[in-house]
Design a protein around this motif. Structure first.
Motif, mmCIF file in Angstrom:
data_model
loop_
_atom_site.group_PDB
_atom_site.id
_atom_site.type_symbol
_atom_site.label_atom_id
_atom_site.label_comp_id
_atom_site.label_asym_id
_atom_site.label_seq_id
_atom_site.Cartn_x
_atom_site.Cartn_y
_atom_site.Cartn_z
ATOM 1 N N THR A 37 0.854 -1.175 0.000
ATOM 2 C CA THR A 37 0.000 0.000 0.000
ATOM 3 C C THR A 37 0.894 1.230 0.000
ATOM 4 O O THR A 37 1.820 1.329 0.805
ATOM 5 C CB THR A 37 -0.908 0.006 1.243
ATOM 6 N N THR A 38 0.620 2.157 -0.909
ATOM 7 C CA THR A 38 1.444 3.356 -1.000
ATOM 8 C C THR A 38 1.220 4.241 0.227
ATOM 9 O O THR A 38 0.138 4.268 0.800
ATOM 10 C CB THR A 38 1.111 4.166 -2.264
ATOM 11 N N VAL A 39 2.262 4.948 0.639
ATOM 12 C CA VAL A 39 2.160 5.831 1.799
ATOM 13 C C VAL A 39 2.074 7.299 1.390
ATOM 14 O O VAL A 39 1.718 8.144 2.192
ATOM 15 C CB VAL A 39 3.336 5.623 2.786
ATOM 16 N N VAL A 40 2.400 7.587 0.140
ATOM 17 C CA VAL A 40 2.306 8.946 -0.398
ATOM 18 C C VAL A 40 1.781 8.863 -1.827
ATOM 19 O O VAL A 40 1.761 7.802 -2.428
ATOM 20 C CB VAL A 40 3.677 9.673 -0.401
ATOM 21 N N GLU A 41 1.357 9.993 -2.369
ATOM 22 C CA GLU A 41 0.940 10.032 -3.770
ATOM 23 C C GLU A 41 2.170 9.908 -4.654
ATOM 24 O O GLU A 41 3.170 10.607 -4.455
ATOM 25 C CB GLU A 41 0.221 11.347 -4.056
ATOM 26 N N CYS A 42 2.127 9.006 -5.633
ATOM 27 C CA CYS A 42 3.273 8.749 -6.507
ATOM 28 C C CYS A 42 2.833 8.630 -7.958
ATOM 29 O O CYS A 42 1.655 8.448 -8.249
ATOM 30 C CB CYS A 42 3.962 7.451 -6.108
ATOM 31 N N THR A 43 3.814 8.658 -8.827
ATOM 32 C CA THR A 43 3.572 8.525 -10.265
ATOM 33 C C THR A 43 4.043 7.155 -10.728
ATOM 34 O O THR A 43 5.093 6.677 -10.320
ATOM 35 C CB THR A 43 4.340 9.617 -11.031
ATOM 36 N N LEU A 44 3.254 6.521 -11.581
ATOM 37 C CA LEU A 44 3.651 5.294 -12.263
ATOM 38 C C LEU A 44 4.214 5.716 -13.608
ATOM 39 O O LEU A 44 3.512 6.328 -14.429
ATOM 40 C CB LEU A 44 2.458 4.356 -12.445
ATOM 41 N N LEU A 86 -2.252 -1.357 -15.340
ATOM 42 C CA LEU A 86 -1.096 -0.680 -15.917
ATOM 43 C C LEU A 86 0.183 -1.230 -15.307
ATOM 44 O O LEU A 86 0.262 -1.430 -14.098
ATOM 45 C CB LEU A 86 -1.183 0.829 -15.643
ATOM 46 N N ASN A 87 1.173 -1.478 -16.142
ATOM 47 C CA ASN A 87 2.493 -1.917 -15.681
ATOM 48 C C ASN A 87 3.492 -0.808 -15.936
ATOM 49 O O ASN A 87 3.503 -0.207 -17.016
ATOM 50 C CB ASN A 87 2.943 -3.175 -16.430
ATOM 51 N N GLY A 88 4.334 -0.537 -14.928
ATOM 52 C CA GLY A 88 5.334 0.507 -15.081
ATOM 53 C C GLY A 88 6.319 0.482 -13.930
ATOM 54 O O GLY A 88 6.527 -0.559 -13.307
ATOM 55 N N TYR A 89 6.893 1.643 -13.640
ATOM 56 C CA TYR A 89 7.928 1.763 -12.621
ATOM 57 C C TYR A 89 7.555 2.866 -11.635
ATOM 58 O O TYR A 89 7.050 3.910 -12.031
ATOM 59 C CB TYR A 89 9.280 2.066 -13.270
ATOM 60 N N MET A 90 7.823 2.602 -10.360
ATOM 61 C CA MET A 90 7.558 3.576 -9.300
ATOM 62 C C MET A 90 8.798 3.701 -8.424
ATOM 63 O O MET A 90 9.583 2.756 -8.300
ATOM 64 C CB MET A 90 6.377 3.125 -8.429
#
Length: 98
Positions: A37-44, A86-90
Motif C-alpha cells: 500500500t502506498t504511503v504517499v501520492e506517486c507517479t507510475l 497498468l504496468n510501469g515503474y515507481m
C-alpha cells in the motif's frame, strides 16, 4: 609446479562463483508479485527516469503489486485503476520501509 597449483586454485574459485550465481538466479525468478500500500501520492512511469512518460498518478493508500525490485530507486509495479491494469515503474519511496 607452482603454475599448476595456481591454475587449479583459480579453476576452483571460478567454479564456486558460477555455482552460487546460478542458485541465486533460480530463486529470484520464482518470486511472485507482492502487494503493498502506498504511503504517499506517486507517479507510475513508463520507464525508470523522471523524464519517462507518466502512466498514472497513484494516490496514497492505494494497493500496488510490486513485481520486481529493479534498482536502488525503482520497482516494477502493476496498478489497477479505473478498471485498467497498468504496468510501469515507481520510486521505492512510495512504499513503507521494512
Amino acid at each position: 609446479m607452482n603454475n599448476r597449483l595456481l591454475y587449479a586454485t583459480a579453476l576452483a574459485v571460478l567454479t564456486s562463483c558460477s555455482t552460487a550465481k546460478d542458485e541465486s538466479a533460480g530463486k529470484r525468478t520464482n518470486q511472485s508479485p507482492t502487494s503493498f500500500t502506498t504511503v504517499v501520492e506517486c507517479t507510475l512511469y513508463d520507464g525508470m527516469t523522471k523524464q519517462s512518460p507518466q502512466l498514472t498518478i497513484v494516490s496514497s493508500g492505494m494497493e500496488v503489486q510490486v513485481m520486481d525490485t529493479v534498482d536502488a530507486y525503482f520497482v516494477k509495479a502493476r496498478v489497477t485503476k479505473d478498471g485498467k491494469t497498468l504496468n510501469g515503474y515507481m520510486y521505492r519511496t512510495c512504499f513503507p520501509q521494512k
